[in-house]
Design a protein around this motif. Structure first.
Motif, mmCIF file in Angstrom:
data_model
loop_
_atom_site.group_PDB
_atom_site.id
_atom_site.type_symbol
_atom_site.label_atom_id
_atom_site.label_comp_id
_atom_site.label_asym_id
_atom_site.label_seq_id
_atom_site.Cartn_x
_atom_site.Cartn_y
_atom_site.Cartn_z
ATOM 1 N N ASN A 278 -2.595 4.172 -3.155
ATOM 2 C CA ASN A 278 -3.138 3.005 -2.461
ATOM 3 C C ASN A 278 -4.599 3.262 -2.055
ATOM 4 O OD1 ASN A 278 -3.209 4.408 0.074
ATOM 5 N ND2 ASN A 278 -1.055 3.908 0.428
ATOM 6 N N GLU A 279 -5.195 2.250 -1.440
ATOM 7 C CA GLU A 279 -6.625 2.338 -1.101
ATOM 8 C C GLU A 279 -6.904 3.444 -0.094
ATOM 9 O OE1 GLU A 279 -10.205 -0.558 0.606
ATOM 10 O OE2 GLU A 279 -8.335 -1.423 -0.160
ATOM 11 N N ARG A 280 -6.023 3.604 0.883
ATOM 12 C CA ARG A 280 -6.225 4.660 1.876
ATOM 13 C C ARG A 280 -6.161 6.047 1.236
ATOM 14 N NH1 ARG A 280 -4.840 8.455 5.280
ATOM 15 N NH2 ARG A 280 -3.135 8.965 3.870
ATOM 16 N N GLU A 281 -5.229 6.206 0.293
ATOM 17 C CA GLU A 281 -5.123 7.487 -0.411
ATOM 18 C C GLU A 281 -6.376 7.756 -1.239
ATOM 19 O OE1 GLU A 281 -0.388 8.134 -1.186
ATOM 20 O OE2 GLU A 281 -1.303 6.362 -2.085
ATOM 21 N N HIS A 282 -6.898 6.726 -1.897
ATOM 22 C CA HIS A 282 -8.155 6.904 -2.631
ATOM 23 C C HIS A 282 -9.255 7.397 -1.693
ATOM 24 C CE1 HIS A 282 -6.817 3.829 -5.913
ATOM 25 N NE2 HIS A 282 -6.591 5.062 -6.303
ATOM 26 N N GLN A 283 -9.298 6.822 -0.520
ATOM 27 C CA GLN A 283 -10.324 7.223 0.444
ATOM 28 C C GLN A 283 -10.184 8.694 0.831
ATOM 29 O OE1 GLN A 283 -10.494 4.777 3.975
ATOM 30 N NE2 GLN A 283 -11.668 6.304 5.117
ATOM 31 N N ILE A 309 -7.756 5.019 -14.826
ATOM 32 C CA ILE A 309 -8.861 5.928 -14.514
ATOM 33 C C ILE A 309 -10.136 5.167 -14.175
ATOM 34 C CG2 ILE A 309 -7.909 7.901 -15.763
ATOM 35 C CD1 ILE A 309 -9.817 7.258 -18.064
ATOM 36 N N LYS A 310 -10.253 3.940 -14.649
ATOM 37 C CA LYS A 310 -11.407 3.116 -14.267
ATOM 38 C C LYS A 310 -11.398 2.879 -12.764
ATOM 39 C CE LYS A 310 -14.926 0.339 -15.236
ATOM 40 N NZ LYS A 310 -16.225 0.845 -15.782
ATOM 41 N N GLU A 311 -10.223 2.610 -12.209
ATOM 42 C CA GLU A 311 -10.107 2.425 -10.761
ATOM 43 C C GLU A 311 -10.457 3.709 -10.022
ATOM 44 O OE1 GLU A 311 -7.008 0.539 -7.511
ATOM 45 O OE2 GLU A 311 -6.174 1.635 -9.228
ATOM 46 N N LEU A 312 -9.990 4.863 -10.534
ATOM 47 C CA LEU A 312 -10.349 6.131 -9.900
ATOM 48 C C LEU A 312 -11.860 6.324 -9.876
ATOM 49 C CD1 LEU A 312 -7.689 8.678 -11.258
ATOM 50 C CD2 LEU A 312 -7.668 7.395 -9.102
ATOM 51 N N VAL A 343 -3.663 4.568 -23.160
ATOM 52 C CA VAL A 343 -3.346 4.117 -21.803
ATOM 53 C C VAL A 343 -4.522 3.327 -21.227
ATOM 54 C CG1 VAL A 343 -2.956 4.910 -19.435
ATOM 55 C CG2 VAL A 343 -1.670 5.935 -21.320
ATOM 56 N N THR A 344 -5.726 3.831 -21.464
ATOM 57 C CA THR A 344 -6.921 3.144 -20.969
ATOM 58 C C THR A 344 -7.061 1.770 -21.616
ATOM 59 O OG1 THR A 344 -7.966 5.318 -20.666
ATOM 60 C CG2 THR A 344 -9.402 3.405 -20.572
ATOM 61 N N GLN A 345 -6.764 1.679 -22.907
ATOM 62 C CA GLN A 345 -6.764 0.391 -23.599
ATOM 63 C C GLN A 345 -5.777 -0.589 -22.960
ATOM 64 O OE1 GLN A 345 -9.184 -0.583 -25.632
ATOM 65 N NE2 GLN A 345 -8.364 -0.353 -27.700
ATOM 66 N N LEU A 346 -4.585 -0.096 -22.646
ATOM 67 C CA LEU A 346 -3.572 -0.959 -22.040
ATOM 68 C C LEU A 346 -4.004 -1.466 -20.672
ATOM 69 C CD1 LEU A 346 -0.341 0.950 -23.103
ATOM 70 C CD2 LEU A 346 -0.964 -1.381 -23.765
ATOM 71 N N ASN A 347 -4.891 -0.701 -20.012
ATOM 72 C CA ASN A 347 -5.441 -1.129 -18.730
ATOM 73 C C ASN A 347 -6.685 -2.000 -18.893
ATOM 74 O OD1 ASN A 347 -3.667 -0.057 -16.744
ATOM 75 N ND2 ASN A 347 -4.495 1.985 -17.075
ATOM 76 N N GLY A 348 -7.029 -2.334 -20.149
ATOM 77 C CA GLY A 348 -8.139 -3.232 -20.399
ATOM 78 C C GLY A 348 -9.497 -2.578 -20.388
ATOM 79 N N ASN A 349 -9.528 -1.257 -20.575
ATOM 80 C CA ASN A 349 -10.796 -0.527 -20.541
ATOM 81 C C ASN A 349 -10.919 0.357 -21.779
ATOM 82 O OD1 ASN A 349 -11.708 -1.422 -17.847
ATOM 83 N ND2 ASN A 349 -9.905 -0.290 -17.148
#
Length: 451
Positions: A278-283, A309-312, A343-349
């Protein structure tokens, strides 16, 4: 094995990363179509155009030529279980049932050190066959499993990181230790093996489900007493796993907070999977410099999910790429990068070939805080490298013949490559794998490729 006590020059196409190509573009890497890599006493001495370097060599210096091959730094795997070699390709389960039905029974065998030694030797030879020269490795709950692993690694002079699993609940009784025994065994292993030659230690609570509060306190104590060791564990791989963690630790804000409460986060802390953060964990990852290990073949095989990984990257969370054998389905980082692309392709990246190979070399070295030693051909670095064959299979050769750019050639290597694409692997300047020559692990190799 003894270290190389001479100068050897390796001539081939050479790719070396300086930084992240997604950030720095062409300034992030060096590519020499006809390059020369100079190795002296197991360390990188020079790198450049063959025409320039060969003109400066003293008479009699050995030159090893690999025509139509590519030399890259040795690849690095940031999450893998050596006791799960025999569990690979086991049918039909998701994470928790897979552990109970396949993994735990297999790990019981490692109470026998001779058995552990046999698997450790097989495991390391498989890694080297795939061009992987460093890995962050789980042992089992048995102290002797880690002793066997480090002994096998020491014999090859590989730079490896390993740890004894800490696990005192929610596992079969035959695999459970205690908070105190896990501390004492880990402490003994650290004192014996950490920074002994090229061996390094990782404190290894399996995951929050299998450790009590008391055991996690012992993990914290080890990290405080030995601040330069690593921490490896799992996080947010499977939604049933996450629900169980929430039941066991009702006071924690989320899964990462369980580890955070015991001060287990930091730049040497590697958390495998992290699919459902989640967002807090990313922080907290960002604030502490902790990293996520992306295990695409395992995540697909166990049906765990698709790590974005784009989100990371947008959240500035450090990450690496790993095989996660035996949930993962291949020792090959090339095959792992191929699945990471999908996997990255499936995430649209998109995941470029240059970024992929950066991750498998310098990028992974950075997440392990080892880029001052491995991951690139910086002068003085340890001379671990892989020699990749552009024509390793008929299909590869056909495809490479149609490629017009470096990016196309590298992408074809990743998508079509596996252990067959690795012509040779060198550790500290010594040839420890040659596709065309049988090199036994009990043979001392005195200089590159010579027995």
């Amino acid at each position: 094995m003894t270290s190389t006590q001479s100068t050897t020059v390796y001539r081939a196409a050479i790719l070396n990363f300086l930084s992240d190509p997604d950030i720095d573009g062409e300034d992030a890497y060096q590519f020499f179509q006809d390059g020369a890599l100079v190795i002296e006493n197991g360390k990188v001495a020079n790198l450049g155009e063959a025409s320039e370097i060969l003109a400066t060599l003293a008479a009699g210096v050995k030159i090893v030529e690999y025509k139509d091959h590519l030399i890259i730094p040795g690849m690095i795997d940031t999450h893998i279980h050596y006791p799960q070699v025999e569990v690979i390709a086991s049918y039909g389960e998701q994470l928790l049932d897979w552990l109970n039905n396949y993994t735990f029974p297999a790990e019981r065998q490692f109470e026998d050190k001779e058995y552990a030694s046999n698997i450790a030797n097989f495991f390391l030879d498989e890694l080297l066959k795939c061009g992987t020269t460093t890995a962050l490795v789980f042992g089992t709950v048995h102290k002797q499993s880690v002793e066997a692993f480090f002994e096998a690694s020491e014999a090859r002079n590989t730079r490896m990181i390993c740890g004894k699993v800490m696990m005192d609940r929610n596992a079969p009784e035959f695999l459970c230790d205690t908070p105190e025994s896990s501390y004492e065994d880990s402490k003994s292993l650290i004192d014996t093996w950490h920074n002994n030659g090229r061996q390094l230690y990782a404190v290894t609570p399996r995951f929050a489900i299998t450790s009590t509060h008391e055991q996690l306190q012992k993990a914290e104590q080890l990290m405080q007493e030995y601040p330069d060791v690593y921490l490896q564990t799992h996080i947010s791989e499977n939604k049933d796993e996450m629900a169980f963690v929430a039941e066991l630790f009702p006071d924690a804000k989320d899964y990462l907070d369980v580890y955070d409460q015991y001060n287990l986060l930091g730049k040497r802390s590697v958390f495998a999977h992290g699919i459902h953060l989640n967002e807090r964990e990313h922080q907290r990852f960002r604030e502490t410099g902790s990293s996520v290990s992306f295990c695409p073949t395992s995540n697909l095989f166990l049906g765990s999910g698709l790590l974005d990984i784009k989100e990371l990257e947008e959240q500035q969370v450090a990450y690496s790429v790993a095989t996660d054998v035996g949930g993962g389905t291949s020792f090959s980082m090339l095959q792992t990068l191929s699945e990471a692309y999908k996997v990255t392709q499936l995430n649209g990246n998109k995941l470029s070939a240059l970024k992929s190979l950066y991750l498998a070399t310098l990028g992974n070295a950075k997440t392990l805080q080892l880029d001052d030693k491995i991951g690139s051909f910086k002068t003085g670095n340890e001379a671990d490298f892989a020699v990749l064959d552009f024509n390793s299979t008929p299909l590869m050769a056909l495809k490479q013949g149609k490629c017009k750019t470096l990016a196309e050639k590298l992408f074809a290597m990743i998508i079509l490559g596996d252990d067959r694409a690795v012509q040779a692997t060198y550790v500290a300047g010594n040839c420890v794998h040659d596709r065309d020559v049988t090199i036994h692990s009990d043979v001392n190799i005195n200089s590159a490729g010579e027995k």
